[in-house]
Design a protein around this motif. Structure first.
Motif: not given
Length: 854
Positions: A230-235, A289-291, A294-295
């Motif tokens: 789910l963390l496509r950008e911050r992963g 949908d809320d990275e 999730l972080e």
């Protein structure tokens, strides 16, 4: 292959038979798996009784393949996978059917028997709905048919007896409706995925693929994969900064523990560790949908992970009071307290609780655990209590008060001062908990003396020692004879006192003390740095009066060290039923295999009571399962024994004889079939193994330990002169076969003929017997063999028993195939060659197993 999720009743109903193929292992579920299943069943029963509609509990899958059909026979299904749970449920229904029959519900018993257990109109093997593998078949059909040998010492018999006991205990408090609810739950609320192979599928290949699938992903692995998908950008950044440091700090098992505890503290207190991923995924789904959210979740988990490491390694905590109590809980062992401890550390972090308050609250936890162990309160439900604590604590009270009030609830069984004092006087403390926990309690009691020069327990190698020895000499028994009651022998008084806390201490001189007279022990204890030992040494003698007086003094210290529940010093939080040990007595009777008996004195020693009290209880509760197995000290049926009114059963002697127990012309049961108090405790899962009954933890072969070898030979020649030559010949034969000898650590130097079946990097030891040169016995160590290949297969243990029993002078009952039965060392005086033949078979059996790579 086809798959469908169905209830158990839908799986088994109809004229069919489930057959376990020969290539499958025998039934192997033990007490741990049975208790876990039964807890799940009871949870569903409670929900059903309370009026809620429980969701079905998923048990797992059963893989079936069509079997060979013959004209006029039943439809057969081969059980490719899932035989353990299928057999377990069939045994649960068997026990339920027999329980209903004993309760007078013949219609209910017949309904279960015909709906689930048998094919009513078929005969022979086709009659049985389940046909286990051949090694288990006789034991299983004995249970279905309620034959005399039902409930033997194998795993099938153990499971059957477990369910009989569990149903009896539940019905006593729940009544007839409760048993009906259990039937509903077992039939309709246990969900199974039925996977059916097609005709022509290679069944053995399917079995191999199911049981050789490599290492699967853990629950935390699955969660990690889900979150970072789910963390496509911050992963990448979140993984490097948060997840990876947490994972490296905790390690795989602790990380999974953390993710489970995180759910518990969020209110998912009924989540099982096998359901972690599913529950966390369900919780995080709205944040998909809320990275940023999730972080924050992962950052919160990492913070909680640091606090979990403080519980595991309390040296990380800066606050001395909090660090000290968590160090004590870490020394106690286990993870039971983790949910509540982590909740308190969360509160400290949030500023809603001070470190001093958290420390005081955890002292109540220590007291709760210690008192329950001393009083031998059953541990069933203990994990659930601590899992419920975070959500059930009163938030408007200070943490210490809230925790104490929570643990003081009557159903949570925090023993009162009165119960604690009585337990210290009478309960066999030496069989309570684990060795480290017993040492912990004695260490804390020693610390309460507040010596000006306290012992450094971190450096001192101390073990628990009996002052009155476990194997008393004639001098010790003569001393006890001065204090016996009417119709009580010195040995019976010894057995009631020897394992109580008043007779135990810590010492580094265990082998020196042994069973020496008290005057010699005084000299050794007086030189000890421990204050409690100096107190013992100050006594002029050591008998019943001194042991009970010391027990009372220790009880005074214990009540100050470990304060009790809310409500005052005399509140019986556990109730008279539990405090008197009757629940444990009933559990012991259920645990006894068919073909065994015990005495009123053995039962009294087990539960910390008196033989007369045990007799009175059984007379007042004659419907207790297995009551006919309790005989007098002579092995006779008590003249006052009566069955409960309405129970049409044969006399106890006839029942025992039908199970294989022999009686002599005087009406005395054969002593070989008697289970001692120690053996009963072992059947209940207690740690009763003396140091001399197993080899040293880091043993040396006999040629590297010449002092022990010479000590053994000297004791053998002194105490067993007639058998010495035969014993030495058998041990020489063992070494010639590639084995070696190791020795026990006690004053009586026991000898163990050992085989190393492992690799150069990892020892795997197996041994058939233990030889005791002073007491003159040879123990056959089935207790240890049952956990070591190839003797974890009960058929191999039966073969060993059978070969030994062909030798004159040896008569080992099958009821002790999980215990340590013994025979006289004198047998080797005349039958050393026959013993060597058995040892040769043992070596060859192990060698064949190793060669096959099993």
């Amino acid at each position: 292959m086809r798959a469908q999720e169905i209830s158990f009743i839908k799986l088994v109903q109809g004229e069919k038979q489930f057959q376990v193929p020969l290539y499958q292992r025998t039934y192997s579920w033990g007490r741990e798996q049975l208790e876990r299943l039964w807890e799940d069943v009871l949870e569903l029963v409670d929900q059903q009784v309370s009026g809620s509609a429980p969701a079905p509990h998923f048990l797992g899958s059963v893989v079936l393949a069509p079997g060979q059909m013959q004209a006029g026979s039943v439809q057969r299904w081969l059980v490719v996978d899932g035989q353990q749970r299928l057999t377990t449920l069939m045994l649960a229904f068997t026990a339920l059917s027999h329980h209903l029959k004993q309760a007078g519900s013949l219609r209910g018993a017949d309904r279960i028997h015909e709906q689930i257990l048998v094919n009513k109109y078929l005969e022979g093997l086709d009659h049985y709905r389940l046909l286990p593998t051949q090694a288990d078949r006789d034991a299983f059909t004995a249970c279905i048919q309620s034959r005399a040998e039902a409930g033997g010492g194998d795993n099938i018999g153990t499971a059957y007896r477990f369910f009989l006991g569990a149903l009896a205990e539940g019905s006593e408090s729940g009544g007839d409706e409760w048993a009906a609810t259990v039937e509903t739950v077992l039939k309709d609320l246990l969900s199974i995925v039925e996977i059916t192979a097609e005709p022509g599928d290679n069944v053995y290949r399917i079995f191999e693929s199911i049981n050789n699938t490599g290492v699967g992903l853990s629950q935390s692995d699955l969660l990690r994969n889900y979150v970072f998908m789910l963390l496509r950008e911050r992963g990448e950044r979140v993984y490097q900064e948060l997840w990876l440091p947490m994972q490296q700090s905790l390690g795989p098992k602790r990380l999974e523990l953390l993710v489970w505890l995180d759910l518990i503290l969020r209110g998912h207190h009924k989540t099982k560790q096998s359901e972690i991923y599913r529950e966390q995924q369900k919780r995080l789904q709205p944040l998909a949908d809320d990275e940023a959210a999730l972080e924050r979740e992962i950052a919160g988990l990492a913070d909680r992970g640091r606090r979990l490491m403080q519980i595991i390694e309390p040296s990380r905590i800066p606050s001395p009071p909090l660090r000290e109590v968590l160090e004590r809980l870490a020394a106690w062992g286990g993870q039971t307290h983790y949910p509540l401890a982590l909740h308190l550390l969360d509160a400290v972090e949030a500023g809603t609780t001070s470190t001093e308050e958290a420390a005081d609250a955890l002292r109540h936890v220590e007291s709760y655990l210690v008192r329950r162990l001393i009083c031998q309160t059953p541990t069933t439900g203990l994990n659930r209590i601590f899992m419920d604590a975070p959500k059930d604590l009163e938030t408007d009270r200070p943490a210490p008060e809230a925790v104490r009030r929570f643990l003081s609830a009557r159903r949570r069984r925090w023993p009162s001062d009165e119960e604690l004092r009585q337990a210290i006087r009478s309960k066999p403390f030496y069989w309570s908990g684990r060795p480290l926990q017993r040492s912990f309690i004695l260490r804390r009691l020693e610390e309460s003396y507040e010596s000006s020069e306290p012992v450094d327990f971190g450096k001192a190698a101390l073990t628990v020692e009996h002052v009155l020895p476990q194997r008393p000499s004639r001098a010790w028994l003569d001393l006890l004879a001065e204090e016996t009651e009417e119709n009580q022998s010195p040995q019976e008084l010894h057995d009631l006192l020897v394992h109580t806390l008043g007779n135990l201490t810590l010492t580094g001189d265990n082998p020196k003390l042994s069973n020496h007279p008290f005057q010699r022990k005084q000299q050794i204890l007086d030189a000890s740095a421990l204050r409690m030992n100096a107190e013992i040494a100050s006594c002029e003698r050591w008998g019943k009066r001194e042991i009970l007086a010391r027990a009372d003094r220790l009880a005074d210290r214990a009540t100050r060290l470990w304060p009790g529940p809310v409500g005052g010093p005399t509140v019986a939080a556990s109730g008279t039923e539990e405090a008197s040990g009757w629940g444990e007595l009933r559990a012991a009777l259920v645990a006894m295999p068919s073909g065994s008996w015990t005495t009123y004195g053995d039962m009294a020693e087990l539960i910390g009571s008196h033989p007369v009290a045990v007799g009175s209880y059984l007379a007042s509760a004659p419907s207790v399962i297995g009551a006919h197995r309790v005989l007098t000290a002579e092995g006779k049926v008590s003249a006052g024994f009566r069955w409960a009114e309405g129970r049409d059963l044969p006399p106890p002697r006839d029942l025992l004889e039908s199970e294989g127990v022999a009686f002599d012309t005087f009406g005395r049961a054969h002593a070989a079939h008697r289970l001692t108090a120690a053996e009963l405790a072992q059947l209940l899962g207690k740690d009763v193994s003396p140091a001399s009954s197993s080899p040293l933890s880091d043993p040396l072969p006999d040629d590297e330990n010449p002092e022990a070898a010479e000590r053994f030979r000297s004791q053998l020649r002194e105490h067993q002169p007639k058998a010495a030559a035969g014993v030495e010949a058998a041990l020489d034969f063992w070494r010639a076969q590639g084995g070696h000898l190791e020795y026990g650590r006690s004053e009586e130097t026991s000898c163990f003929p050992m085989l190393d079946t492992g690799t150069t990097s990892r020892r795997q030891l197996v041994w058939p017997i233990a030889v005791y040169p002073v007491s003159g016995t040879v123990e056959v160590v089935f207790q240890y063999l049952k956990d070591r290949s190839p003797f974890d297969d009960i058929e191999q243990r039966r073969e060993l028993l059978s070969r030994l029993n062909k030798i004159d002078g040896i008569d080992l009952p099958e009821a002790k195939l999980a215990l340590r039965p013994s025979f006289p060392l004198g047998v080797l005086a005349e039958h050393s060659e026959e013993i060597c033949e058995v040892l040769d078979w043992f070596v060859m059996t192990v060698a064949l197993h190793v060669a096959r790579g099993d």
